[in-house]
Each structure stands twice: as C-alpha cells, then as structure tokens.
Design an enzyme around this catalytic site. Structure first.
Site, mmCIF file in Angstrom:
data_model
loop_
_atom_site.group_PDB
_atom_site.id
_atom_site.type_symbol
_atom_site.label_atom_id
_atom_site.label_comp_id
_atom_site.label_asym_id
_atom_site.label_seq_id
_atom_site.Cartn_x
_atom_site.Cartn_y
_atom_site.Cartn_z
ATOM 1 C CE LYS A 106 -3.385 2.722 2.389
ATOM 2 N NZ LYS A 106 -3.760 3.240 3.704
ATOM 3 C CB ALA A 193 -8.485 7.858 4.393
ATOM 4 N N GLY A 194 -11.244 8.097 6.143
ATOM 5 C CA GLY A 194 -12.343 9.011 6.415
ATOM 6 C C GLY A 194 -13.665 8.365 6.766
#
Length: 264
Positions: A106, A193-194
């Site tokens: 990643k 993310a988020g």
C-alpha cells in the site's frame, strides 16, 4: 467486479471486500477480535511500526498469517525514494510471515503533517519504480480521476482514493469525483480513509466501489470488535445494493398500490 464474493487484486482472489488496518487499537486483544469479526482477509501493516517496535509486542507474532494476507504500507514516508525503501522492507516482512510470494504494497507518500494528504507527484514516481521491481502497488491518493487513471495506466493493481482525511471520520466528502473514478477504472477501486460508520462504508459500496479500507473507525470505537462486525455488515449490504440496482430518483411521487381495476 460482477459479484459480491470475488475481489481480484494482483492476480489473487479474496472473498471479503473489507480491508482492515492494525494501528490505533487500545489493546492487541481488541485488534485480534476486530479482525476476526470483520471477516477481512487483507490487513494493513505499517512497516515503520514493525521496524521500530521496541516493546516486544511484535505484531508479526500476534496475527495468524495463514488466515490474513499482509498488505505492508509505507506510512510515514514523505518522498518517493523513502517509500521505495520501506516497500522493500515490507516485502521482506511478508516473507518472514510465511507469505513468500507476497509482493503487495500500500503506497503512501505523505509530506503534509497536518492534513495527511498524499503527494500525487511523489506517489507516481514511487509507483513507477515499485511496479518495475515487481510489486503489486495499491496507491493511496486524493479523489482525483486523472491521477487515478494515470496510476492505472502505469500498472497499479488498484487505486485507493480517500473519502476524507485520514482518521477524520468525515465520511465521503467528494462523491462526484469518487463516482468518476469508479466509472473510469479498469482496476479495483478501494475507498481508503475518512469512513467513520457502517452507513458510510455501505454508501461507498453502493456507489460501485470494489472495497473499502478502514482502521480508525474500528480501532477508536468504544467497542472495536462490535464496530468491526457492524462495518462488515455495512460493506456486504452496500455491495448487494449496488448489484441489485436502486430505483431511479423522481421529482414526484409514484403510488406503489394499483389505482385501476380495484373493486370496492
């Protein structure tokens, strides 16, 4: 992807569309139980965390690597050269865990310490090098359709646009760009993310994303194992809803009961 059960990345097939991170948990027990409850098959590991761990609480020894596929990440890297070095270390960690053929990475290149937004230029530079070295590159990027297509054309195995800044729990803030990325992509799109709650994970899947990667929403919940299970359900529900197809939105009401041929 045309069915729920098949997610193919870098020539490898997975039954779960939920990837889970291993950072920020209050305890190792919370992490292990959360991974189990999530039904994930891919878990991210920060290479720097393993490399610099002086506590003796070695993550490599706490996880059953016959059950989970390691996704080493280059978190903490601020430029392409650094990311390449950490990716090489990550590949060695995967081998130490018994995954001799694991070339996944990643890719994170984040010089911005306040908002933790990825550097697109350095990400492309690192991706070019890593692909030549035989890595299956999963790049973390802003929700930029042009950048996503560029990385796909380079040979990245996925693209991983952010929903909102890392750890913010703000959900999906740029739905239109994410939708464009999904529409244009010929590789899996993983929203990273988020995401803060199961409904947001479901929303990402309803858009047509191939998967989501979640860490903070699980690790920092009051009950991480329970949240992991809830997000697992959200991902599955969202995928099934996408495949089922939602009804078209209308500007007016349409009765669901028949209005003709009713005898009273």
């Amino acid at each position: 992807m045309d069915n729920y059960s098949s997610l193919r990345i870098g020539g490898k097939q997975f039954s779960s569309r939920l990837m889970v991170g291993t950072g920020k948990y209050k305890s190792t027990q919370d992490m292990v139980e959360s991974l189990s409850n999530s039904d994930t098959e891919i878990i991210t590991v920060a290479v720097r965390r393993i490399k610099n761990d002086q506590t003796g609480d070695n993550l490599l020894e706490k996880i059953n690597w016959k059950k989970y596929w390691m996704l080493p990440n280059t978190a903490g890297c601020v430029n392409a050269d650094e990311a390449v070095r950490i990716a090489m270390l990550g590949r060695e960690l995967a081998k130490l865990s018994g995954q001799e053929e694991n070339n996944f990475v990643k890719l994170e290149v984040i010089p911005d310490k306040k908002y933790l937004l990825p550097d697109p230029i350095e990400t492309v530079k690192a991706a070019e090098v890593l692909i030549k070295k035989g890595f299956a590159v999963l790049p973390y990027i802003n929700a930029d359709p042009i950048l996503a297509k560029r990385l796909e054309e380079l040979g990245c195995s996925t693209v991983m646009p952010l929903g909102s800044p890392i750890g913010s729990g703000q959900g999906l803030l740029n739905l239109s760009n994410i939708a464009i990325i999904i529409e244009n992509a010929k590789v899996p799109v993983i929203i990273d993310a988020g995401i803060g709650v199961p409904s947001e994970a479901s929303q990402a899947m309803e858009l047509g994303a191939d998967g989501v990667l979640i860490n903070s929403a699980i690790a920092q919940a009051k009950n991480p194992p329970l949240m992991a299970q809830a997000i697992n359900y959200g991902v599955k529900a969202g995928r099934q809803a996408f495949l089922a197809g939602r009804i078209k939105k209308q500007d007016f009401a349409i009765a669901s009961s028949p209005e003709k041929n009713i005898s009273i």
